[in-house]
Design an enzyme around this catalytic site. Structure first.
Site, PDB file in Angstrom:
ATOM      1  N   CYS A   1       7.866   7.901   2.039  1.00 29.14           N
ATOM      2  CA  CYS A   1       8.520   6.295   1.504  1.00 29.14           C
ATOM      3  C   CYS A   1       9.370   6.473   2.127  1.00 29.14           C
ATOM      4  O   CYS A   1      10.119   6.637   3.815  1.00 29.14           O
ATOM      5  CB  CYS A   1       7.554   5.611   0.768  1.00 29.14           C
ATOM      6  SG  CYS A   1       7.256   4.131   1.345  1.00 29.14           S
TER       7      CYS A   1
ATOM      8  N   GLU B   1      17.253  -2.275   5.072  1.00 31.04           N
ATOM      9  CA  GLU B   1      17.332  -2.981   3.774  1.00 31.04           C
ATOM     10  C   GLU B   1      18.346  -2.972   3.677  1.00 31.04           C
ATOM     11  O   GLU B   1      18.989  -3.376   2.425  1.00 31.04           O
ATOM     12  CB  GLU B   1      16.117  -1.815   3.535  1.00 31.04           C
ATOM     13  CG  GLU B   1      16.330  -2.082   1.500  1.00 31.04           C
ATOM     14  CD  GLU B   1      15.410  -1.191   1.300  1.00 31.04           C
ATOM     15  OE1 GLU B   1      14.486   0.002   1.557  1.00 31.04           O
ATOM     16  OE2 GLU B   1      14.607  -1.527  -0.227  1.00 31.04           O
TER      17      GLU B   1
ATOM     18  N   HIS C   1       1.828   7.413   0.283  1.00 31.86           N
ATOM     19  CA  HIS C   1       1.830   8.211  -1.114  1.00 31.86           C
ATOM     20  C   HIS C   1       1.334   8.959  -1.110  1.00 31.86           C
ATOM     21  O   HIS C   1      -0.133   8.128  -2.101  1.00 31.86           O
ATOM     22  CB  HIS C   1       2.718   7.178  -2.443  1.00 31.86           C
ATOM     23  CG  HIS C   1       4.183   5.988  -2.066  1.00 31.86           C
ATOM     24  ND1 HIS C   1       4.750   6.775  -3.349  1.00 31.86           N
ATOM     25  CD2 HIS C   1       4.196   4.944  -1.819  1.00 31.86           C
ATOM     26  CE1 HIS C   1       5.889   5.731  -2.542  1.00 31.86           C
ATOM     27  NE2 HIS C   1       5.287   4.729  -2.304  1.00 31.86           N
TER      28      HIS C   1
ATOM     29  N   GLU D   1       1.299  11.319  -2.861  1.00 27.55           N
ATOM     30  CA  GLU D   1       1.253  12.049  -4.466  1.00 27.55           C
ATOM     31  C   GLU D   1      -0.464  11.053  -5.916  1.00 27.55           C
ATOM     32  O   GLU D   1      -0.613  11.911  -6.427  1.00 27.55           O
ATOM     33  CB  GLU D   1       2.267  11.490  -5.244  1.00 27.55           C
ATOM     34  CG  GLU D   1       3.102  10.222  -5.676  1.00 27.55           C
ATOM     35  CD  GLU D   1       3.437   9.998  -4.600  1.00 27.55           C
ATOM     36  OE1 GLU D   1       3.534  10.256  -2.778  1.00 27.55           O
ATOM     37  OE2 GLU D   1       4.439   9.012  -4.581  1.00 27.55           O
TER      38      GLU D   1
END
Ligand code: GLN
Length: 544
Positions: A385, A409, A511, A513
Site C-alpha cells: 500500500c 498526499e 493488503h 496480510e
C-alpha cells in the site's frame, strides 16, 4: 419450510484486567469446534462510542482489520479469520456507537411510536437483534464482549447477553469468563482472589459463568481448581488453565489438552467427532525446530507498538512456518533512518526489507531511502500500500528522471504527482469509511513474477487507501524499467508493480496480510520469505 435451527452461543467475557487474550482464546475455541465439524461464526462487541474503529489511531487501538466486504473492524476479527475458515464482515463487529447510531436514527424516523427510548429495552433489544442477524445459519456463534467486567461501558452488552441466554435456554448458550490467576513471586504462589471478585461482579449483574478460563504463568493444579470452583460456584471440571504460550498458534492444542472443547460440547449438548489437530501439530513441530532463520526489516512509523501491524507480523510468521524458517522481525523507525540519512546503518545485515501501509508524511523520506537501498543492493523488497506508493516515488525519482516525484498526499503541488487522488476521492470530505475499502479483483500480467507467485491469472485482495498510481506517469515508469504487473480488470488502476531486473522487488496497492493463515500462508509472503532466505543462505557466514 423447515424451521430454522437454533444457533448455539458461547459468550466470552473478561475479568480482572484487559489484554488477557480473550480474542485469541475465542479464536482458538473456534478452531477446536470447527475441527469437530461445526459451522461457526464470531462476533466482537466493542463498548466504545466510535461507530467503527476506522478513525482510531493504530497507536491506541492496534491495527484496523479490513474484511472482504470493506468493513473496518477490530483486530480480533483478524484472529478469528486466521484461526478458522469463518468469514468475517461488517455484521461481525459492533460497537456501542453503532448501536446508539441505529437506535437514534430509528427514533428520529418515528419508528418507536412515541415511546421513551431507554437503555433497557431499546438499546439491549437492538444489541440482541444485531447478534441474531450476524449469527443466522451457523451451528455455533462465539460472541466476545470487549472490555473488562466492572466497566460502566460494557453493561448494556452484558445485560443483552444475560437476556439472550435466558431466552435461548441452558442447552444453547454458555458463558466463558476469562480471568487472571496471578503468580506472586515473593509468596511463591498463585492468587485466586481477583478471579473470585471478578466472578462476584458477574453474578451481581445476573450472569453466572459456566466456565472459567484462568490465564496463568504456571499450571493451576487440581487443589486450586477446586478452590476456585468452590468460591466461584462452578464445578471443578469447568475450571481451565490457559497458560502463557510461546506462540499463539500453540493455544488450540493446549486448550484441547485441557479438555475445554470436550466440556463445551457436553454443556451445549452437541454430539461431535474428536478434532483432527494434525495441521496444528505440524505448526508446533516447526515452531520448536525451525530449519533456518531470516531477518526481515519492517521500516515503518508505528514501530513502537507492534499491534499496529498485527496481521503483517502474523503473515510473516505464517510464511516462516510455510518455509520452515524462523522469521526474525527487525522494526526500523523510518524517522530515525531519515535523520541518519544512512540506510546501510539499519539495513546492512537484513535479508529482506518490507515497507508496510501507513498514513501521513512523517518518516516517508526514510522509507524511500530504505526502498532505494533494497533496490540498489538487490535485497528482496515488498512494499504494501503506502510501501508500494513510495516504491513508485523512489523509482520515478531515481530511474525515470522525475526528480521531484511525490505522492500528492505529501505535496499537493508537486510537478511529478506519480501517486494521486482519483476523481471520485477528490469530493470526499468526511473521514470515516471514505477510502477504497475491501476486496477488489486484480488481473496479473502473463509472464510476471506476481503471476508465477500466485499461480492464477486473477486474484482478489483487500484494500484500505485513498491514493492511487497516477496513470499519466505509467509510460515514464515503464520506460524506466518498472513493470505494472497487476491492474484492475478494466485496466484503470495499478494494483501491483515489480522490477523484472531485481531478484525480488514487488509492491501491491492492497493488503495481502489480511488473508494469510498459519495453515495456509499467503503466497506473496511465502515467496518473499523464501527469496529472503535464499539471500541469507548465499551470504558468507560470519564465522568464515
Ligand atoms: N496513505 C495512503 C493512501 O491513503 C496509503 C494507505 C495505506 O497504506 N493503507 O492511499
Amino acid at each position: 419450510m423447515q424451521p430454522q435451527k437454533q444457533t448455539k452461543f458461547i459468550f466470552v467475557t473478561g475479568g480482572v484486567i484487559s489484554a488477557l487474550g480473550k480474542g485469541i482464546s475465542a479464536a482458538a475455541i473456534g478452531t477446536l469446534l470447527e475441527l469437530r465439524g461445526l459451522k461457526i461464526t464470531f462476533m466482537k462487541l466493542d463498548p466504545y462510542i466510535n461507530v467503527d474503529p476506522g478513525t482510531m489511531s493504530p497507536f491506541q487501538h492496534g491495527e484496523v482489520y479490513v474484511t472482504d466486504d470493506g468493513a473496518e473492524t477490530d483486530m480480533d476479527l483478524g484472529h478469528y479469520e486466521r484461526f478458522t475458515s469463518a468469514k468475517m464482515g461488517k455484521h461481525n463487529n459492533c460497537t456501542t456507537g453503532r448501536i446508539y447510531y441505529t437506535v437514534i436514527t430509528k427514533e428520529r424516523q418515528g419508528e418507536y411510536l412515541g415511546a421513551t427510548i431507554q437503555v433497557i429495552p431499546h438499546i439491549t433489544d437492538e444489541i440482541k437483534a444485531t447478534i441474531h442477524k450476524a449469527t443466522q445459519g451457523v451451528d455455533l456463534a462465539i460472541i466476545e464482549v470487549g472490555g473488562t467486567v466492572g466497566d460502566i461501558e460494557s453493561l448494556p452488552f452484558l445485560e443483552a447477553i444475560r437476556q439472550l441466554r435466558s431466552e435461548v435456554g441452558r442447552d444453547d448458550a454458555v458463558n466463558i469468563h476469562v480471568t487472571l490467576v496471578p503468580y506472586i513471586k515473593t509468596a511463591g504462589e498463585v492468587k485466586t482472589k481477583p478471579t473470585q471478585h471478578s466472578v462476584a461482579a458477574m453474578r451481581q449483574i445476573g450472569i453466572q459463568p459456566d466456565i472459567l478460563l484462568c490465564r496463568s504463568e504456571v499450571e493451576i493444579n487440581d487443589d486450586l481448581k477446586r478452590k476456585i470452583a468452590l468460591f466461584c460456584n462452578v464445578p471443578a471440571s469447568c475450571v481451565f488453565t490457559a497458560r502463557d504460550a510461546e506462540s499463539i498458534y500453540l493455544i488450540p492444542k493446549m486448550l484441547h489438552e485441557e479438555g475445554l472443547d470436550h466440556k463445551l460440547t457436553e454443556l451445549l449438548n452437541i454430539w461431535s467427532r474428536e478434532p483432527d489437530l494434525s495441521a496444528w501439530n505440524t505448526i508446533e513441530e516447526r515452531l520448536a525446530h525451525p530449519g533456518g532463520e531470516v531477518t526481515i526489516a519492517i521500516v515503518g512509523k508505528y514501530v513502537g507498538l507492534t499491534d499496529s501491524y498485527k496481521s503483517l507480523n502474523e503473515a510473516l510468521k505464517h510464511a516462516g512456518l510455510g518455509n520452515d524458517v524462523n522469521v526474525k522481525l527487525e522494526f526500523v523507525d523510518s524517522e530515525k533512518l531519515e535523520e541518519s540519512g544512512d540506510a546501510a546503518l539499519f539495513l546492512a545485515g537484513v535479508d529482506g526489507v518490507l515497507v508496510p501501509g501507513g498514513f501521513g508524511v512523517r518518516g516517508t523520506e526514510g522509507k524511500i531511502q530504505a526502498i532505494q537501498y533494497a533496490r540498489e543492493n538487490r535485497i528482496p523488497f515488498l512494499g504494501i500500500c503506502l510501501g508500494m506508493q513510495l516504491a513508485i516515488v523512489e523509482f520515478a525519482r531515481h530511474c525515470c528522471d522525475l526528480k521531484q516525484a511525490e505522492s500528492t498526499e505529501f505535496d499537493r503541488n508537486t510537478p511529478h504527482p506519480v501517486v494521486a487522488l482519483m476523481e471520485e476521492q477528490k469530493s470526499v470530505k468526511t473521514k470515516g469509511a471514505t477510502m477504497r475499502l475491501g476486496a477488489y479483483p486484480c488481473v496479473l500480467a502473463e509472464g510476471s513474477k506476481a503471476r508465477a507467485i500466485y499461480g492464477v491469472p486473477k486474484i482478489s485482495e483487500r484494500h484500505r487507501h485513498r491514493y492511487e498510481v497516477n496513470n499519466d506517469f505509467r509510460g515514464a515508469l515503464q520506460a524506466g524499467g518498472l513493470a505494472l504487473c497487476g491492474t484492475s480488470p478494466d485496466g484503470k488502476l495499478v494494483e501491483m508493480i515489480e522490477i523484472p531486473d531485481h531478484p525480488w522487488f514487488l509492491g501491491c496497492q492492497f493488503h495481502p496480510e489480511y488473508k494469510s493463515r498459519p495453515i495456509a500462508p499467503h503466497p506473496l509472503f511465502s515467496s518473499f520469505v523464501k527469496a529472503s532466505h535464499e539471500r541469507a543462505l548465499s551470504k558468507p557466514s560470519d564465522k568464515e
